[in-house]
Enzyme design. Structure first.
Site, PDB file in Angstrom:
ATOM      1  N   HIS A 159      -5.427  -5.386   8.021  1.00 54.39           N
ATOM      2  CA  HIS A 159      -5.085  -4.389   9.622  1.00 54.39           C
ATOM      3  C   HIS A 159      -3.165  -3.993   8.857  1.00 54.39           C
ATOM      4  O   HIS A 159      -3.148  -3.945   9.975  1.00 54.39           O
ATOM      5  CB  HIS A 159      -5.124  -5.119   9.806  1.00 54.39           C
ATOM      6  N   SER A 280      14.854  14.096  -5.549  1.00 55.26           N
ATOM      7  CA  SER A 280      15.016  14.866  -4.071  1.00 55.26           C
ATOM      8  C   SER A 280      16.111  16.005  -4.179  1.00 55.26           C
ATOM      9  O   SER A 280      16.483  16.013  -4.984  1.00 55.26           O
ATOM     10  CB  SER A 280      15.018  14.614  -2.901  1.00 55.26           C
ATOM     11  N   LYS A 286      16.525   9.927  -2.935  1.00 59.01           N
ATOM     12  CA  LYS A 286      15.827  10.421  -3.263  1.00 59.01           C
ATOM     13  C   LYS A 286      15.379   9.386  -4.346  1.00 59.01           C
ATOM     14  O   LYS A 286      15.922   9.741  -5.203  1.00 59.01           O
ATOM     15  CB  LYS A 286      14.781  11.170  -2.899  1.00 59.01           C
ATOM     16  N   GLU A 293       1.279   9.509  -6.217  1.00 57.47           N
ATOM     17  CA  GLU A 293       0.480   9.884  -4.339  1.00 57.47           C
ATOM     18  C   GLU A 293       0.103  11.538  -5.541  1.00 57.47           C
ATOM     19  O   GLU A 293      -1.051  11.717  -4.932  1.00 57.47           O
ATOM     20  CB  GLU A 293       2.333  10.994  -4.676  1.00 57.47           C
TER      21      GLU A 293
END
Length: 463
Positions: A159, A280, A286, A293
């Protein structure tokens, strides 16, 4: 004039030509189509339909066409004339242009229906082998990493909550097991894909005593289809392949999700190489896990390809229908997607650094030894449910006071049960908690090394 146009009074409309053509994507089957045609011509010569000289002319012509097409396609010149409709008619037309009327004999004893089917099966068999090789490379990398990190401990989660401490090598072996199943599913898919449909004709067989056993051997199929109508109308093998690839993409997506989470500042468990991350356009600090992804995102398109072919086939009467032309684009896309994802994911993982210090630090937080505290009391003779309640009460006090279980004094623990003794602290140590798992397939070092050894033996058999 098209090969089928003899019974037509007028020609096709330009709109139909554009709508009907599949040459824009099925050109990818050119190699399989030529391979199937070469085998077919050999068989026609064997049964006396072609002379040896005619067969030689067809074989040489097809070889030249394959060489030329390969060069053209490698150069990216795939804007083929839609007048050909598809790759099958294009190759036949090119052959006739090259060797004359002898080329018109090639289509004896076959239909485009069984021709397309054999091409597609040859393509899937070939791609399954390539994908299995890529999968095996990822599995080998996972074994190397699992062995390298067998002594490092991190939290295991349920979880998304810290649950019990586990070895990093044990965690990585979870993904090995997933990809092993994918590998075996691909092998199983071959059983139903490597079946020769050529010789089935349009749907009812052909009017010639063809040698399908010879065709099977020439094309390296394992079996011969038993039913002509089923052979030309079956696309189960495409559906099955898309399903297997969708499951594999799901596994890659789950792995990617963990790497994405683990590379965040909140976890800091891994650092993905600069070679497989991006920055970024506005935020200089970043470092984005774009490869992971994208793998996660591309899973959706592969799912879509599976749903597409299932939907195409769901209402089709027997035998072949033009709807089945829609089987290819999704298949090609799934093949290209899974192969690119396997290649880039394996490369990314090989250059990912695991921050074992942070992992170990996290494993010491969150009461991951609570279950072992309960099991300690079980060994003292208490029923597990009572032990569970006592441990829960202890955790509640620790949460309220901001301390770990092992920070409590023995007198404090005895307030919950007189069965606690000084040996409890040894049971609560992280290394003891991990090593206490004695069941087969557990996270103990002995068990993890055993599964790695078995996996290595399995991989040796694949070579």
């Amino acid at each position: 004039m098209k090969a089928w146009q003899g019974r037509f009074i007028s020609g096709s409309s330009d709109l139909l030509e554009k709508f009907n053509a599949s040459i824009g994507f099925d050109y990818k089957l050119f190699s399989q189509d030529i391979k199937g045609s070469m085998a077919h011509s050999t068989m026609l010569a064997e049964i006396g339909i072609l002379t040896a000289k005619e067969c030689e002319a067809i074989q040489n012509g097809l070889a030249e066409i394959e060489f030329d097409l390969k060069k053209v396609i490698e150069e990216g010149k795939t804007d083929f004339d839609i007048k050909y409709e598809d790759i099958h008619m294009m190759i036949e037309s090119l052959l006739i242009d090259k060797i004359g009327d002898i080329g018109k004999k090639l289509h004896t004893a076959r239909s485009r229906n069984d021709q397309v089917a054999v091409d597609l099966r040859l393509y899937v068999v070939h791609k399954v082998t390539e994908i299995q090789n890529q999968t095996a490379s990822l599995m080998k990398l996972l074994l190397e990493l699992s062995e390298a990190y067998v002594d490092d401990i991190l939290p295991g989660y349920t979880h998304l909550q810290r649950a019990q401490p586990i070895r990093l090598g044990f965690h990585l072996m979870t993904y090995y097991q997933m990809f092993k199943r994918d590998y075996e599913r691909l092998t199983d898919t071959l059983k139903r894909t490597s079946v020769l449909p050529l010789g089935s004709g349009a749907l009812a067989g052909v009017n010639y005593k063809t040698n399908r056993e010879l065709l099977k051997n020439l094309l390296d199929f394992n079996e011969i289809s038993e039913h002509a109508m089923d052979a030309v109308s079956d696309r189960d093998f495409v559906i099955e392949f898309n399903s297997v690839v969708a499951i594999m993409m799901m596994h890659l997506s789950r792995f990617s999700e963990e790497l994405i989470l683990w590379s965040s500042s909140e976890y800091a468990f891994v650092e993905i190489s600069d070679a497989y991350t991006t920055g970024s356009s506005i935020m200089p600090q970043k470092k984005n896990p774009d490869v992971a992804e994208l793998v996660r995102g591309k899973t959706g398109r592969v799912y879509g390809n599976l749903m597409s072919i299932l939907t195409v086939m769901k209402g089709l009467p027997l035998a072949y229908n033009k709807d089945m032309q829609e089987d290819k684009e999704g298949l090609f896309d799934s093949v290209e997607t899974i192969q690119m994802c396997l290649e880039v994911f394996t490369a990314m993982l090989s250059e990912t650094r695991f921050n074992t210090v942070e992992m170990n630090k996290a494993a010491k937080q969150g009461f991951l030894n609570a279950t072992d505290l309960a099991d300690y009391l079980v060994m003292k003779g208490l029923p597990f449910r009572e032990c569970h309640h006592i441990t829960g009460s202890i955790v509640k006090i620790c949460v309220q006071t901001g301390c770990a279980i092992e920070d409590l004094s023995l007198s404090q623990l005895k307030q919950f049960s007189a069965l606690f003794d000084s040996d409890v602290y040894k049971h609560l140590e992280l290394s003891s908690v991990v090593e206490a798992k004695k069941s087969y397939g557990s996270t103990s070092k002995e068990s993890t090394l055993e599964m790695i050894h078995k996996a290595k033996t399995y991989m040796d058999q694949l070579v």
